[in-house]
Enzyme design. Structure first.
Site, PDB file in Angstrom:
ATOM      1  CD  GLU A 155       0.094  -2.048   9.557  1.00  0.00           C
ATOM      2  OE1 GLU A 155       1.155  -2.733   9.599  1.00  0.00           O
ATOM      3  OE2 GLU A 155      -0.077  -1.130   8.740  1.00  0.00           O
ATOM      4  NE  ARG A 184      -3.812   1.346   3.726  1.00  0.00           N
ATOM      5  CZ  ARG A 184      -2.937   0.536   3.188  1.00  0.00           C
ATOM      6  NH1 ARG A 184      -3.244  -0.146   2.103  1.00  0.00           N
ATOM      7  NH2 ARG A 184      -1.761   0.381   3.729  1.00  0.00           N
ATOM      8  CB  THR A 222      -2.966   3.564   6.771  1.00  0.00           C
ATOM      9  OG1 THR A 222      -2.756   2.256   6.248  1.00  0.00           O
ATOM     10  CG2 THR A 222      -2.908   4.549   5.611  1.00  0.00           C
ATOM     11  CE  LYS A 267       4.340   0.564   6.101  1.00  0.00           C
ATOM     12  NZ  LYS A 267       2.931   0.168   6.142  1.00  0.00           N
TER      13      LYS A 267
HETATM   14  C1  3PG Z   1       1.076  -1.247   3.485  1.00  0.00           C
HETATM   15  O1  3PG Z   1       0.136  -0.532   3.639  1.00  0.00           O
HETATM   16  O2  3PG Z   1       1.880  -1.443   4.390  1.00  0.00           O
HETATM   17  C2  3PG Z   1       1.278  -1.836   2.150  1.00  0.00           C
HETATM   18  O3  3PG Z   1       0.401  -1.274   1.244  1.00  0.00           O
HETATM   19  C3  3PG Z   1       1.130  -3.293   2.117  1.00  0.00           C
HETATM   20  O4  3PG Z   1       1.786  -3.676   0.971  1.00  0.00           O
HETATM   21  P1  3PG Z   1       1.499  -5.071   0.250  1.00  0.00           P
HETATM   22  O5  3PG Z   1       0.047  -5.034  -0.149  1.00  0.00           O
HETATM   23  O6  3PG Z   1       2.434  -5.090  -0.908  1.00  0.00           O
HETATM   24  O7  3PG Z   1       1.748  -6.155   1.250  1.00  0.00           O
END
Ligand code: 3PG
Length: 209
Positions: free
Chosen positions: A38, A42, A66, A126
Site C-alpha cells: 500500500e 501522502r 490514503t 480498514k
Molecule cells: C495508516 O496510514 O494506515 C497508518 O497511519 C499507519 O499506522 P502506523 O504507522 O501506526 O502503522
C-alpha cells in the site's frame, strides 16, 4: 468488483518521498514474502512510485493508500494501482470505488461506519486508527452484531501485537508502517526491510474466512 484477493498477514503502509526508492523497496518486500503493497498518497512521490512498481515489479500487487476523494482514486488507478485503501468513507468515494471495480478498503472506526460501508457493498474494512479506537476489544465486540464484516486493522500495529490481531476471527490482515521504516528507507537498507518483511510473512495466517 469490491472483493479482495487473499492478502498476506501484513500489508505494509508505505510513505515514500523519493519515487526512485520505490522499485528497490518493492523488491525487498517481495523478496521477504510480502506482495500486497500500500503506497500512501501522502507525498508527491506516491503516484510515480505506484507506476514504477507496476512497471518493474510484476510480482508485487501495488495499491494506493490514503485515498481521500474520487479525484485521487482516479489518479491512482491511472498510475496502475490495483486496489485502494482509505482512512475513512464517503458517498463520493463509494461511487468512485464501485465505478472502477477494483478492490477497495473503506476506513471505519465505528459500527455505524462499518454498516454504511457494508451497505455500499464492501465487507473488508480498514479499522483505523485501530489501537486508538479500541483495538482488539472493539474488533471482538463488533464480531457479534456484524459477523460478515472483515477487517484490516491499521494504526498502532507492529511486530509486538500483529499476531494478537491476526488471531481474531474477523481480522484478515493487519496494516502497518513498520515494514518500511523511514530510517531504513533513507539508508537504503534493503536487507533490513527484507528481514522485516520475512518476519511479517511468517506470522500465523488469519483464520478469518
Ligand atoms: C495508516 O496510514 O494506515 C497508518 O497511519 C499507519 O499506522 P502506523 O504507522 O501506526 O502503522
Amino acid at each position: 468488483m469490491t472483493t479482495w484477493t487473499e492478502p498476506g498477514p501484513v500489508m505494509p503502509v508505505i510513505v515514500l518521498d523519493d519515487p526512485g526508492l520505490a522499485v528497490d523497496l518493492a523488491h525487498a518486500l517481495v523478496a521477504g514474502g510480502i506482495r500486497h503493497l500500500e503506497v500512501t498518497l501522502r507525498t508527491a512521490a506516491a503516484l510515480g512510485a505506484i507506476r514504477r512498481i507496476r512497471d518493474a515489479v510484476p510480482q508485487a500487487l501495488v495499491g494506493a493508500g490514503t485515498v481521500l476523494d474520487a479525484r485521487q482514486w482516479r489518479q491512482a488507478c491511472d498510475a496502475g494501482a490495483l486496489f485502494g485503501v482509505s482512512p475513512g468513507w464517503s458517498d463520493e468515494l463509494a461511487h468512485a470505488a464501485v465505478d472502477r471495480g477494483l478492490p477497495f478498503l473503506p476506513g471505519v472506526a465505528t459500527a455505524s461506519e462499518a454498516m454504511r460501508a457494508m451497505r455500499d457493498g464492501f465487507t473488508l474494512l480498514k479499522l483505523f486508527p485501530a489501537e486508538a479506537v479500541g483495538g482488539r476489544a472493539l474488533l471482538r465486540a463488533l464480531h457479534g452484531p456484524l459477523p460478515a464484516a472483515r477487517f484490516c486493522p491499521t494504526g498502532g500495529i507492529g511486530a509486538h501485537n500483529a499476531a494478537d490481531y491476526l488471531a481474531l476471527p474477523n481480522v484478515v490482515c493487519v496494516g502497518g508502517s513498520w515494514l518500511a521504516p523511514a530510517d531504513a528507507l533513507a539508508a537504503r537498507d534493503w536487507m533490513r526491510i527484507e528481514a522485516l518483511a520475512r518476519d511479517a510473512a511468517a506470522l500465523p495466517a488469519s483464520t478469518a474466512v
